[in-house]
Design a protein around this motif. Structure first.
Motif, short mmCIF file in Angstrom:
data_model
loop_
_atom_site.label_atom_id
_atom_site.label_comp_id
_atom_site.label_asym_id
_atom_site.label_seq_id
_atom_site.Cartn_x
_atom_site.Cartn_y
_atom_site.Cartn_z
N SER A 254 0.83 -1.21 0.00
CA SER A 254 0.00 0.00 0.00
C SER A 254 0.86 1.26 0.00
CB SER A 254 -0.90 -0.01 1.24
OG SER A 254 -1.59 1.20 1.32
N LYS A 255 0.35 2.28 -0.67
CA LYS A 255 1.08 3.54 -0.75
C LYS A 255 0.92 4.34 0.54
CE LYS A 255 1.52 7.36 -3.99
NZ LYS A 255 0.90 8.10 -5.08
N TYR A 256 -0.11 4.02 1.29
CA TYR A 256 -0.41 4.79 2.50
C TYR A 256 -0.35 3.91 3.75
CZ TYR A 256 -2.09 7.94 -1.07
OH TYR A 256 -2.18 8.73 -2.19
N THR A 257 0.04 4.52 4.86
CA THR A 257 0.09 3.77 6.12
C THR A 257 -1.32 3.66 6.69
OG1 THR A 257 0.46 5.77 7.42
CG2 THR A 257 2.41 4.63 6.63
N ASP B 228 1.28 14.16 9.77
CA ASP B 228 2.60 14.12 10.42
C ASP B 228 3.35 15.42 10.15
OD1 ASP B 228 3.71 13.97 7.93
OD2 ASP B 228 4.42 11.93 8.10
N GLU B 229 4.55 15.53 10.72
CA GLU B 229 5.27 16.81 10.71
C GLU B 229 5.65 17.30 9.31
OE1 GLU B 229 8.42 15.34 13.40
OE2 GLU B 229 9.78 15.67 11.72
N PHE B 230 5.99 16.38 8.41
CA PHE B 230 6.36 16.80 7.05
C PHE B 230 5.15 17.38 6.32
CE2 PHE B 230 6.58 15.59 2.51
CZ PHE B 230 7.55 16.47 2.12
N PHE B 231 4.01 16.71 6.46
CA PHE B 231 2.78 17.19 5.81
C PHE B 231 2.37 18.55 6.39
CE2 PHE B 231 2.54 13.11 3.96
CZ PHE B 231 1.65 13.19 2.90
N LYS C 252 8.57 19.36 -5.42
CA LYS C 252 9.85 20.01 -5.13
C LYS C 252 10.62 19.22 -4.07
CE LYS C 252 11.79 24.34 -3.60
NZ LYS C 252 11.56 25.19 -2.44
N ASN C 253 9.89 18.69 -3.09
CA ASN C 253 10.54 17.93 -2.02
C ASN C 253 10.75 16.46 -2.38
OD1 ASN C 253 10.90 19.64 0.58
ND2 ASN C 253 8.92 20.25 -0.25
N GLY C 254 10.33 16.09 -3.56
CA GLY C 254 10.52 14.70 -4.00
C GLY C 254 9.61 13.73 -3.28
N ALA C 255 8.57 14.23 -2.62
CA ALA C 255 7.68 13.36 -1.85
C ALA C 255 6.75 12.55 -2.74
CB ALA C 255 6.86 14.19 -0.88
N LYS D 239 7.81 10.75 -5.15
CA LYS D 239 8.57 9.62 -5.73
C LYS D 239 8.96 8.63 -4.64
CE LYS D 239 10.40 12.68 -9.20
NZ LYS D 239 11.39 13.74 -9.28
N CYS D 240 7.97 8.01 -4.04
CA CYS D 240 8.25 7.05 -2.97
C CYS D 240 8.71 5.71 -3.54
CB CYS D 240 7.01 6.84 -2.11
SG CYS D 240 6.79 8.17 -0.96
N GLN D 241 9.57 5.03 -2.77
CA GLN D 241 10.07 3.71 -3.22
C GLN D 241 9.43 2.61 -2.39
OE1 GLN D 241 14.09 4.55 -2.36
NE2 GLN D 241 14.09 6.22 -3.80
N GLN E 52 10.00 1.39 2.92
CA GLN E 52 9.69 2.73 3.44
C GLN E 52 8.34 2.73 4.17
OE1 GLN E 52 9.97 5.52 0.17
NE2 GLN E 52 12.12 5.92 0.61
N GLU F 267 5.22 3.02 9.15
CA GLU F 267 4.26 2.45 10.11
C GLU F 267 4.87 2.44 11.51
OE1 GLU F 267 0.72 1.01 7.90
OE2 GLU F 267 1.13 1.52 9.97
N ARG G 47 4.78 7.64 4.46
CA ARG G 47 5.87 7.11 3.64
C ARG G 47 6.64 8.26 2.98
NH1 ARG G 47 5.61 2.35 -0.68
NH2 ARG G 47 4.85 3.95 -2.07
N THR H 128 11.46 11.61 2.12
CA THR H 128 12.13 12.93 2.06
C THR H 128 13.28 13.01 3.06
OG1 THR H 128 10.37 13.81 3.47
CG2 THR H 128 10.20 14.28 1.13
#
Lengths: 139, 66
Positions: A2-5, A73-76, A132-135, A137-139, B16, B21, B27, B32
């Protein structure tokens, strides 16, 4: 994978649950109040109160957005905050530009339309900052 | 700020998403941080250090020009 937690999925579900009824109520009230105000009541003292009725669900829309940001979360939170600041700057820049053009006899742009532009500009800025933050492009 | 997060994650064989989690973040946040685009807050840095049983200094290094 899944792409999301799990936390993100729960937060998004909660957001939809809070946001969707509020925005639907807002849209219905926009049409309803417009219809009601065309009648006799539009000239009465109640007109102001009826005209403001769509602001009730708008409060719940804003509440849903604030609660969603608080659950992020803090980044968002950083992205949302930066986007808000950049959007404010863009709107201020556009506002002054429109004002200056109107000063020399340019087209009279409705304030309602100008404030409505905040939402699309905000979403464009959020998308730009994510890229811009590359967020994106998750791996 | 440079960090060893990608290497540490690989040694534990976490994706990731797994790491996100465990840390209670998204993620995108893990991504980042790994790419050096975002420096985590002190509470999150402590959480990462605790998870890998290392000190913050062992995971995060200041930029060489500092």
């Amino acid at each position: 994978m899944s792409k999301y937690t799990k936390k993100e999925k729960e937060s998004s579900a909660q957001y939809v649950k809070e946001f969707l009824p509020a925005i639907i109520a807002y849209m219905l009230l926009i049409f309803a109040t417009k219809f009601i105000l065309k009648g006799e009541i539009g000239d009465s003292d109640w007109a102001y109160l009826i005209a403001l009725l769509p602001m009730v669900p708008t409060y719940f829309v804003m509440r849903a957005i604030v609660r969603f940001v608080n659950r992020s979360d803090e980044f968002f939170k950083k992205i949302f905050l930066e986007s808000g600041a950049v959007t404010l700057l863009i709107i201020t820049f556009l506002g002054f530009s429109i004002g200056l053009v109107q000063y020399v006899g340019g087209p009279d742009i409705d304030l309602f339309i100008a404030t409505t532009m905040i939402c699309p500009i905000y979403f464009i800025v959020v998308a730009y900052l994510f890229r811009k933050n590359g967020a994106d492009k998750c791996q | 700020m440079e960090n060893q997060l990608r290497i540490l994650r690989a040694t534990k064989k976490y994706s990731q998403a797994d790491l996100a989690e465990l840390l209670g973040v998204s993620r995108q946040t893990v991504n980042t941080i790994e790419n050096g685009k975002y420096d985590p807050s002190l509470p999150l840095a402590f959480k990462i250090a605790k998870l890998f049983e290392l000190s913050i200094e062992e995971i995060f290094k200041p930029d060489s020009n500092l």
